[in-house]
Structures are given as structure tokens and as C-alpha cells.
Design a protein around this motif. Structure first.
Motif, mmCIF file in Angstrom:
data_model
loop_
_atom_site.group_PDB
_atom_site.id
_atom_site.type_symbol
_atom_site.label_atom_id
_atom_site.label_comp_id
_atom_site.label_asym_id
_atom_site.label_seq_id
_atom_site.Cartn_x
_atom_site.Cartn_y
_atom_site.Cartn_z
ATOM 1 N N SER A 188 -43.105 86.457 96.803
ATOM 2 C CA SER A 188 -41.744 86.543 96.254
ATOM 3 C C SER A 188 -40.791 87.300 97.172
ATOM 4 C CB SER A 188 -41.763 87.229 94.886
ATOM 5 O OG SER A 188 -42.550 86.519 93.965
ATOM 6 N N LEU A 189 -41.318 88.008 98.165
ATOM 7 C CA LEU A 189 -40.468 88.881 98.964
ATOM 8 C C LEU A 189 -39.501 88.103 99.852
ATOM 9 C CD1 LEU A 189 -42.945 91.736 99.953
ATOM 10 C CD2 LEU A 189 -41.316 91.630 98.045
ATOM 11 N N ALA A 198 -33.860 86.759 101.089
ATOM 12 C CA ALA A 198 -32.823 85.769 101.350
ATOM 13 C C ALA A 198 -31.729 85.811 100.284
ATOM 14 C CB ALA A 198 -33.446 84.373 101.412
ATOM 15 N N ALA A 199 -32.129 85.921 99.007
ATOM 16 C CA ALA A 199 -31.131 85.964 97.924
ATOM 17 C C ALA A 199 -30.290 87.230 98.010
ATOM 18 C CB ALA A 199 -31.830 85.875 96.568
ATOM 19 N N LEU A 249 -53.227 98.891 97.778
ATOM 20 C CA LEU A 249 -52.850 97.484 97.655
ATOM 21 C C LEU A 249 -52.458 97.104 96.232
ATOM 22 C CD1 LEU A 249 -55.577 95.852 99.955
ATOM 23 C CD2 LEU A 249 -53.232 96.506 100.527
ATOM 24 N N GLN A 250 -52.990 97.846 95.240
ATOM 25 C CA GLN A 250 -52.658 97.539 93.857
ATOM 26 C C GLN A 250 -51.183 97.797 93.556
ATOM 27 O OE1 GLN A 250 -54.595 99.933 94.891
ATOM 28 N NE2 GLN A 250 -53.941 101.893 94.001
ATOM 29 N N GLU A 251 -50.521 98.560 94.426
ATOM 30 C CA GLU A 251 -49.104 98.853 94.226
ATOM 31 C C GLU A 251 -48.191 97.796 94.829
ATOM 32 O OE1 GLU A 251 -48.057 101.265 92.403
ATOM 33 O OE2 GLU A 251 -50.001 102.225 92.093
ATOM 34 N N LEU A 252 -48.756 96.863 95.587
ATOM 35 C CA LEU A 252 -47.915 95.856 96.239
ATOM 36 C C LEU A 252 -47.371 94.860 95.220
ATOM 37 C CD1 LEU A 252 -49.965 95.023 99.462
ATOM 38 C CD2 LEU A 252 -47.810 96.272 99.321
ATOM 39 N N PRO A 253 -46.112 94.449 95.376
ATOM 40 C CA PRO A 253 -45.556 93.390 94.528
ATOM 41 C C PRO A 253 -46.057 92.028 95.006
ATOM 42 C CG PRO A 253 -43.945 94.053 96.151
ATOM 43 C CD PRO A 253 -45.128 94.966 96.334
ATOM 44 N N GLN A 290 -38.003 86.203 89.198
ATOM 45 C CA GLN A 290 -38.484 86.630 87.888
ATOM 46 C C GLN A 290 -39.847 87.299 87.991
ATOM 47 O OE1 GLN A 290 -38.314 82.986 85.596
ATOM 48 N NE2 GLN A 290 -36.199 83.382 84.912
ATOM 49 N N ARG A 291 -40.763 86.713 88.777
ATOM 50 C CA ARG A 291 -42.095 87.298 88.953
ATOM 51 C C ARG A 291 -41.992 88.685 89.592
ATOM 52 N NH1 ARG A 291 -45.481 84.416 92.666
ATOM 53 N NH2 ARG A 291 -47.121 85.848 91.935
ATOM 54 N N LEU A 292 -41.084 88.824 90.566
ATOM 55 C CA LEU A 292 -40.934 90.107 91.243
ATOM 56 C C LEU A 292 -40.369 91.149 90.288
ATOM 57 C CD1 LEU A 292 -41.205 91.564 93.955
ATOM 58 C CD2 LEU A 292 -38.884 90.789 94.530
ATOM 59 N N GLU A 293 -39.373 90.780 89.489
ATOM 60 C CA GLU A 293 -38.775 91.728 88.540
ATOM 61 C C GLU A 293 -39.769 92.129 87.454
ATOM 62 O OE1 GLU A 293 -34.030 90.602 88.755
ATOM 63 O OE2 GLU A 293 -35.315 89.496 87.374
ATOM 64 N N GLU A 294 -40.578 91.169 87.006
ATOM 65 C CA GLU A 294 -41.590 91.493 86.004
ATOM 66 C C GLU A 294 -42.629 92.454 86.566
ATOM 67 O OE1 GLU A 294 -43.145 87.735 84.831
ATOM 68 O OE2 GLU A 294 -41.328 87.145 83.724
ATOM 69 N N ASN A 295 -43.005 92.245 87.816
ATOM 70 C CA ASN A 295 -44.000 93.126 88.428
ATOM 71 C C ASN A 295 -43.452 94.538 88.598
ATOM 72 O OD1 ASN A 295 -45.053 94.312 91.284
ATOM 73 N ND2 ASN A 295 -46.717 93.214 90.245
#
Length: 312
Positions: free
Chosen positions: A15-16, A21-22, A7-11, A47-52
């Protein structure tokens, strides 16, 4: 036991949806409108997803965006995961909002085979509610009132019906050891069963004793020492009490035979004139709840075969 998920690997899961959609619309504003969010909210999700992930997913070109190679690689993964979750959630909602599955079953089959196993089914599939519809005299599948039937058939089914074989027909004479007295430990000749012991018949299976004796080369059963009852369940209870010899068609006396409450006085078994199985409409066999029940019934039938005292 299933392996724990990393689970620690999940983004960030929130944000998904915005990313999917984008990526599909190639527009942050269009994604925001579709998800009923503000434009800054979608931007923040991306942004949060890309940072993660520590990678750029979009290349921004004015009002529009394009996927980077990393974004193109990640998009089908996200879409498949979200589609699986959506499908699973939809199936569960449908189960909760649908009436119970009605299962047609004979009285003896219910009492001596299905009912003792229902707690196992409920534990494994708490989301599926079953309603048993028992019948004692009608062998045919009542498709107007039942979703699934557990029945015995000796003729072909209509083309629109799906059939799952469960266990073969077999005819086994059974009685209490007390009925035989001093002869309980020895095999009794068929002629003695026919001429000396009281027989218990079931009027919905009037053919069974005749079929058994004919298969053994003795012709039809003309015993005058016979009582006829309405269900095999009653016949087996009478046999346990030492009131006669019952003839079992199917695995409905296996526990009594294993425990010694009942014995096969002749030691001989013969095949019946049909087979046991589950039946439903062909289209209904694709329903998730019905398919789950059919798979479970098939497993239970294999367990019955493994524990068959006549084959051990």
C-alpha cells in the motif's frame, strides 16, 4: 549481529506506493494513472493502510484529497524509505550489469598480499567482481586499462588521480636461517652482508640495495656476489631456499618472518624512497564499487600494520 527488526510493526508494504503517489499528487485518480492501477485499487490500498495504522491519512474533498496531520507526518517517512529502497535496488542492478573492476597489481603484491585476502573480500562483497591485471615491470598506473591500481610511487601523481596510502615503504633484508648456519641466532654486521653473503636483487628495484646500504652509512652496494631477478616474488623464493639475501620493500615477507622461514640477518630496517597505495581516477573514486574496494583495502592495510613482525 544486527538487532532483529520489529517486522510486526510494518504496515502493508504493497500500500505504500499508492499512498506516496496519492500524497504527492493529492489525487487518487492521478495516483492510479501513474501506477497503472484502477481507481478502486488505489482506494483499497489507502483503506487497508488506514485500517492498519488506525488513523485517517486523507481528507476527501470531491475528486481530490488532502493530507490529514497524520498523513503529513507519515508521508516524508514513507518517501524516504521508498527512496532508499529504490536507490539500493538500482545500485545492485548496476553492479550486476557492469563489467568486473580491473585492478592493476604487481606480481609480488598479488601473490604475497592481495590474493590471500580476496576470499575475504568476495565473502563480504559477493556483488562485486574483480579482475586482476598483474604486471612485473611497469610501476606506473595504467589508467587506460585498469580501474584501480595497487602500486608503489616515489613521485607525485597527476592531479586527476586519487591516491589512498596503504603502507609505508620499508627495506628489510631477509634470508633463510640455514644461510647463516651457526650464526642464525645472532645479528650479522652490515659489512658481512655486503662482503660475504650472496645478495638477490630485483631489476625493477635496482635502487633498493644501494638505498639500504647508503642509509646505513656504507655507501653504494658494489658487491660482486649478486644475482638479479625480475620480481620480488622470485627473490623471496630464492631466499627461502637459502640462495641469498633478498631485500623486501613492503609487507610481502611478513608471514615468512613471523613463521621463522625467513629472518632479518642484521636486525635493521630502513625507510624506502616512496610509499604503497591504491590509485584511481578522482571521479571513479565516488563509484560505489570502487569506494567499497578502497575502504576494504584500507582496512586490510591496517591489519597488515598490526601484524607486522618488525613492530611487534
Amino acid at each position: 549481529m544486527p538487532t532483529p527488526l520489529p517486522l510486526q510493526e510494518l504496515p502493508p508494504l504493497s500500500s505504500l506506493k499508492g499512498f506516496e503517489a496519492a500524497a504527492r499528487l493529492l489525487s487518487l485518480r492521478a495516483a492510479a494513472q501513474e501506477l497503472n492501477l484502477t481507481h478502486p485499487a488505489i482506494v483499497n490500498q489507502i483503506q487497508r493502510l488506514e485500517e492498519n495504522l488506525q488513523v485517517k491519512l486523507f481528507a476527501r474533498e470531491g475528486r481530490y484529497v488532502t493530507l490529514t496531520p497524520a498523513g503529513e507526518r507519515f508521508y516524508p517517512v514513507v518517501r524516504e524509505a521508498l527512496a532508499g529502497l529504490a536507490q539500493g535496488a538500482k545500485a545492485l542492478r548496476q553492479m550486476q550489469n557492469t563489467p568486473p573492476l580491473t585492478v592493476q597489481v604487481y606480481v609480488t603484491t598479488s601473490i604475497r598480499w592481495l590474493a590471500p585476502r580476496l576470499a575475504d573480500f568476495k565473502k563480504a562483497h559477493p556483488e562485486i567482481e574483480l579482475r586482476l591485471m598483474t604486471c612485473s615491470s611497469d610501476w606506473e598506473f595504467d589508467e587506460a586499462n585498469a580501474d584501480v591500481g595497487i602500486i608503489f610511487r616515489d613521485t607525485p601523481l597527476a592531479e586527476h588521480l586519487y591516491w589512498l596510502p596503504l603502507f609505508e615503504s620499508r627495506l628489510i633484508p631477509v634470508c633463510s636461517p640455514q644461510l647463516l648456519g651457526a650464526n642464525a641466532g645472532a645479528s650479522i654486521q652490515l659489512e658481512d652482508v655486503l662482503n660475504s653473503l650472496p645478495l638477490i636483487g630485483v631489476y625493477t628495484e635496482a635502487w633498493s640495495w644501494d638505498s639500504y646500504f647508503e642509509s646505513m652509512g656504507l655507501g653504494s652496494c658494489h658487491s660482486q656476489n649478486r644475482v638479479v631477478v625480475d620480481t620480488l616474488a622470485v627473490a623471496l623464493e630464492m631466499a627461502v631456499r637459502g640462495e641469498g639475501v633478498a631485500l623486501v620493500n613492503g609487507p610481502f615477507a611478513d608471514e615468512d618472518l613471523s613463521s621463522g622461514r625467513l629472518i632479518n640477518p642484521t636486525g635493521q630496517v630502513t625507510g624506502g624512497q616512496g610509499e604503497w597505495g591504491a590509485v584511481c581516477h578522482r571521479e571513479l573514486a565516488q563509484d560505489l564499487r570502487v569506494a567499497t574496494l578502497l575502504e576494504w583495502l584500507e582496512v586490510q592495510s591496517r591489519t597488515s600494520a598490526l601484524n607486522d613482525p618488525e613492530k611487534l
